[in-house]
Design a protein around this motif. Sequence first.
Motif, PDB file in Angstrom:
ATOM      1  N   ALA A   1       9.316  11.322  15.867  1.00 24.25           N
ATOM      2  CA  ALA A   1       8.243  11.351  16.861  1.00 24.25           C
ATOM      3  C   ALA A   1       6.920  11.752  16.219  1.00 24.25           C
ATOM      4  O   ALA A   1       6.852  12.701  15.422  1.00 24.25           O
ATOM      5  N   VAL A   2       5.865  11.028  16.567  1.00 25.43           N
ATOM      6  CA  VAL A   2       4.529  11.328  16.051  1.00 25.43           C
ATOM      7  C   VAL A   2       3.967  12.536  16.789  1.00 25.43           C
ATOM      8  O   VAL A   2       3.987  12.598  18.023  1.00 25.43           O
ATOM      9  N   GLN A   3       3.453  13.496  16.015  1.00 22.36           N
ATOM     10  CA  GLN A   3       2.882  14.726  16.576  1.00 22.36           C
ATOM     11  C   GLN A   3       1.359  14.626  16.590  1.00 22.36           C
ATOM     12  O   GLN A   3       0.760  14.188  15.600  1.00 22.36           O
ATOM     13  N   PRO A   4       0.720  15.035  17.687  1.00 27.00           N
ATOM     14  CA  PRO A   4      -0.743  14.885  17.784  1.00 27.00           C
ATOM     15  C   PRO A   4      -1.506  15.524  16.637  1.00 27.00           C
ATOM     16  O   PRO A   4      -2.523  14.976  16.180  1.00 27.00           O
ATOM     17  N   ASP A   5      -1.042  16.684  16.140  1.00 27.71           N
ATOM     18  CA  ASP A   5      -1.800  17.409  15.123  1.00 27.71           C
ATOM     19  C   ASP A   5      -1.378  17.069  13.696  1.00 27.71           C
ATOM     20  O   ASP A   5      -2.041  17.493  12.743  1.00 27.71           O
ATOM     21  N   ALA A   6      -0.297  16.324  13.534  1.00 33.81           N
ATOM     22  CA  ALA A   6       0.140  15.946  12.187  1.00 33.81           C
ATOM     23  C   ALA A   6      -0.717  14.781  11.688  1.00 33.81           C
ATOM     24  O   ALA A   6      -1.400  14.100  12.457  1.00 33.81           O
ATOM     25  N   THR A   7      -0.686  14.573  10.372  1.00 37.59           N
ATOM     26  CA  THR A   7      -1.459  13.478   9.797  1.00 37.59           C
ATOM     27  C   THR A   7      -0.534  12.410   9.235  1.00 37.59           C
ATOM     28  O   THR A   7       0.578  12.698   8.772  1.00 37.59           O
ATOM     29  N   TYR A   8      -1.059  11.183   9.260  1.00 36.53           N
ATOM     30  CA  TYR A   8      -0.266  10.030   8.843  1.00 36.53           C
ATOM     31  C   TYR A   8      -1.160   9.073   8.070  1.00 36.53           C
ATOM     32  O   TYR A   8      -2.358   8.949   8.343  1.00 36.53           O
ATOM     33  N   ARG A   9      -0.553   8.383   7.104  1.00 33.68           N
ATOM     34  CA  ARG A   9      -1.295   7.409   6.293  1.00 33.68           C
ATOM     35  C   ARG A   9      -1.070   6.014   6.882  1.00 33.68           C
ATOM     36  O   ARG A   9       0.056   5.541   7.028  1.00 33.68           O
ATOM     37  N   VAL A  10      -2.179   5.367   7.224  1.00 36.50           N
ATOM     38  CA  VAL A  10      -2.160   4.106   7.963  1.00 36.50           C
ATOM     39  C   VAL A  10      -2.929   3.046   7.165  1.00 36.50           C
ATOM     40  O   VAL A  10      -4.078   3.287   6.761  1.00 36.50           O
TER      41      VAL A  10
ATOM     42  N   LEU B   1     -10.485   3.697  14.607  1.00 41.98           N
ATOM     43  CA  LEU B   1     -10.116   3.619  13.194  1.00 41.98           C
ATOM     44  C   LEU B   1     -11.233   4.104  12.276  1.00 41.98           C
ATOM     45  O   LEU B   1     -10.978   4.473  11.128  1.00 41.98           O
ATOM     46  N   THR B   2     -12.461   4.111  12.766  1.00 35.61           N
ATOM     47  CA  THR B   2     -13.570   4.564  11.916  1.00 35.61           C
ATOM     48  C   THR B   2     -13.511   6.067  11.668  1.00 35.61           C
ATOM     49  O   THR B   2     -14.218   6.580  10.804  1.00 35.61           O
ATOM     50  N   GLY B   3     -12.666   6.781  12.421  1.00 34.18           N
ATOM     51  CA  GLY B   3     -12.507   8.216  12.195  1.00 34.18           C
ATOM     52  C   GLY B   3     -11.516   8.554  11.105  1.00 34.18           C
ATOM     53  O   GLY B   3     -11.281   9.739  10.830  1.00 34.18           O
ATOM     54  N   GLY B   4     -10.942   7.545  10.464  1.00 34.38           N
ATOM     55  CA  GLY B   4     -10.003   7.804   9.379  1.00 34.38           C
ATOM     56  C   GLY B   4     -10.668   8.445   8.179  1.00 34.38           C
ATOM     57  O   GLY B   4     -11.857   8.235   7.913  1.00 34.38           O
ATOM     58  N   THR B   5      -9.904   9.223   7.444  1.00 40.52           N
ATOM     59  CA  THR B   5     -10.418   9.912   6.255  1.00 40.52           C
ATOM     60  C   THR B   5      -9.568   9.543   5.046  1.00 40.52           C
ATOM     61  O   THR B   5      -8.565   8.846   5.159  1.00 40.52           O
ATOM     62  N   GLU B   6      -9.979  10.017   3.877  1.00 35.11           N
ATOM     63  CA  GLU B   6      -9.237   9.845   2.630  1.00 35.11           C
ATOM     64  C   GLU B   6      -8.913   8.366   2.369  1.00 35.11           C
ATOM     65  O   GLU B   6      -7.782   8.000   2.082  1.00 35.11           O
ATOM     66  N   LEU B   7      -9.945   7.536   2.455  1.00 31.16           N
ATOM     67  CA  LEU B   7      -9.760   6.091   2.305  1.00 31.16           C
ATOM     68  C   LEU B   7      -9.392   5.742   0.873  1.00 31.16           C
ATOM     69  O   LEU B   7     -10.047   6.174  -0.077  1.00 31.16           O
TER      70      LEU B   7
ATOM     71  N   THR C   1       0.820  -1.227   0.000  1.00 32.31           N
ATOM     72  CA  THR C   1       0.000   0.000   0.000  1.00 32.31           C
ATOM     73  C   THR C   1       0.848   1.269   0.000  1.00 32.31           C
ATOM     74  O   THR C   1       0.323   2.363   0.212  1.00 32.31           O
ATOM     75  N   ARG C   2       2.142   1.129  -0.257  1.00 33.40           N
ATOM     76  CA  ARG C   2       3.000   2.319  -0.351  1.00 33.40           C
ATOM     77  C   ARG C   2       2.502   3.280  -1.424  1.00 33.40           C
ATOM     78  O   ARG C   2       2.598   4.507  -1.280  1.00 33.40           O
ATOM     79  N   SER C   3       1.944   2.722  -2.491  1.00 27.94           N
ATOM     80  CA  SER C   3       1.465   3.566  -3.584  1.00 27.94           C
ATOM     81  C   SER C   3       0.302   4.446  -3.156  1.00 27.94           C
ATOM     82  O   SER C   3       0.008   5.461  -3.798  1.00 27.94           O
ATOM     83  N   ALA C   4      -0.372   4.065  -2.067  1.00 35.47           N
ATOM     84  CA  ALA C   4      -1.468   4.884  -1.521  1.00 35.47           C
ATOM     85  C   ALA C   4      -0.962   5.842  -0.454  1.00 35.47           C
ATOM     86  O   ALA C   4      -1.763   6.481   0.241  1.00 35.47           O
ATOM     87  N   GLY C   5       0.353   5.933  -0.315  1.00 32.76           N
ATOM     88  CA  GLY C   5       0.943   6.852   0.645  1.00 32.76           C
ATOM     89  C   GLY C   5       1.128   6.278   2.031  1.00 32.76           C
ATOM     90  O   GLY C   5       1.440   7.019   2.966  1.00 32.76           O
ATOM     91  N   ALA C   6       0.944   4.955   2.187  1.00 38.37           N
ATOM     92  CA  ALA C   6       1.017   4.352   3.511  1.00 38.37           C
ATOM     93  C   ALA C   6       2.388   4.561   4.142  1.00 38.37           C
ATOM     94  O   ALA C   6       3.425   4.382   3.509  1.00 38.37           O
ATOM     95  N   GLN C   7       2.352   4.902   5.429  1.00 41.00           N
ATOM     96  CA  GLN C   7       3.581   5.061   6.213  1.00 41.00           C
ATOM     97  C   GLN C   7       3.741   3.951   7.238  1.00 41.00           C
ATOM     98  O   GLN C   7       4.859   3.614   7.620  1.00 41.00           O
ATOM     99  N   ILE C   8       2.618   3.407   7.705  1.00 42.37           N
ATOM    100  CA  ILE C   8       2.639   2.263   8.615  1.00 42.37           C
ATOM    101  C   ILE C   8       1.492   1.335   8.255  1.00 42.37           C
ATOM    102  O   ILE C   8       0.547   1.733   7.544  1.00 42.37           O
TER     103      ILE C   8
END
Length: 572
Positions: A509-518, A534-540, A401-408
């Motif tokens: 370090a993960v920042q509370p206000d930053a966004t990450y692709r999971v 996890l249901t609060g995730g966006t940009e699926l 899923t790297r092509s979708a921008g996944a970081q973890i």
Amino acid sequence: MIRHSRSLRRVAVSAAAVCAVVGVGLGAVPAAADPAVTDIRLLSFNDLHGNLEPPTGSSGRVTLADGNTVDAGGAAYLAAHLKNLRGQVKNSMVLSTGDNIGGSPLSSALFHDEPTIDVLNTMGITASVVGNHELDEGYDELNRIQNGGCHPVDGCQFQPTYNGANFPFLSANVTAEQTGQPAFKPYTISNMNGIPVGVIGATLEDLPTLVSPDGIKGLKVGPEIDAINRYADELDRQGVKTIVVSLHQGDNTEGGGPDDCRTAPGPARRIAEQVSPNVDVVFTAHSHQQYVCSVTDPAGQPRTMIQGSSFGRIISTVDLQVDRRTKDVVRSTIKAQNNVVTRDVPADPKVQALVDQAVQKSRPIANRQVGTIGADIVKTAAPSGESPLGNLIADAQLAATRSAGAQIALMNPGGVRADLTYASSPAEEGNGVVTYGEAYTVQPFANIMQTITLSGAQLKAVLEQQWLPKPDGSVQVRMLQPSSTLHYTWSESAPIGSKISGITIDGQAVQPDATYRVSVNNFLAAGGDGFSALTGGTELTGGPIDLDAFNEYLSANPGIAPPATDRITRVG
């Protein structure tokens, strides 16, 4: 209604009836019958998950009381042991405590688990409770499994026709949401030499967190105790005094052999202690543990609570005597034991023929090589909660899923079903080949990968939900398996909701206000296993099927070694 007089009636049973059971062990034919009582043997297995062939690795072994292990399981051996145990006591019945199907190896899953139902029909089981995995493909599909007919999309691929199950699927606490009527038969009654025996089925109340919401749309799952008590009273009013519960819920253990009782406090014990005194025995399941316990019912009487591991490795055996006058169980006569399904007996020929047919038909797909490994890669968790195989799967999902921008990537541990063994069979000894069938056994659910955007605060909330408080005061722990890009620390002593610290992604370090692709599978993305954050995730963004991602990763990394379990740090 609590029937306090029940224990008093038992006292009236003659001394001869009680003495008749002295010295009678499981595996031996009981002494000469006492006309005042009827001997009954109850046999149960749980969480078979379509394991027709003998399971491999740790999934195919049973740990004994002395710490040694013995190879166990295989449907044909299970059938042989059942036949032997049934033959020792005239009045015997066989139950399944759920999850017969779902999460199955390819030889069963390729045919929508119809081979497993055919095997269970051949074994002659009386009833099965509805487990959570019975609903992996939804309510309509389970009704087809029960009643017969070809699959609406794939047709009949195993046999020319499919006739359904010869036994009922039971669940007392699953109802139709609109009408409140039972969605399944709540109980069944069997006549054992003039003694009516009632079997109530109950599905774990956590069902909605364990299956796809679409699979149980329109169904409501109520508290197990309330439903069991309702139908225990109903059976009592009908004159059924011998009552058994088949409960698809279980507790964890702190080790021990098949007959030990080292259970941690959990939902199964709570239910077994609190349900109506009308209930004599509680068979449990779901946690894939082995234990034989005696609990105290609300009337102060002892009651057996038992579970037999998983994958057909153990048969839970309960012998009891019933007073022919009152039709009630003499609780003091109950003897319970877990019998290991060893492979040193002749396999049942009828079941073996069905297994051979399923294996043969699935072989062209199952035997295709998808990769190689350098050593056993196991699903057993380290003290941190991660496992080598869980980490490997998460790494595969991240790569896919790297092509979708996944970081973890995060993998639910319940979706990791079996070890990858370096020498899975004598023919493959020493070569480390991984076949499609073996990979499928590890990841059989065909979940779809999804990549979502979470804030750092949301990611921490997800990780905090790995500790799920239960209504009975216990805590369920489900450690998500992390990709190599994610590291964090958790504290054993910290309160729930504040256990996680030091989260980093790629060393930052993960920042509370930053966004990450999971990346997670669609089951988790929908809040499965209680991970509602996890249901609060966006940009699926949708991705490949998880098994395809796993196979591609294995193919791209030949001879891969077990990943280190150093991504999560546990502190006191």
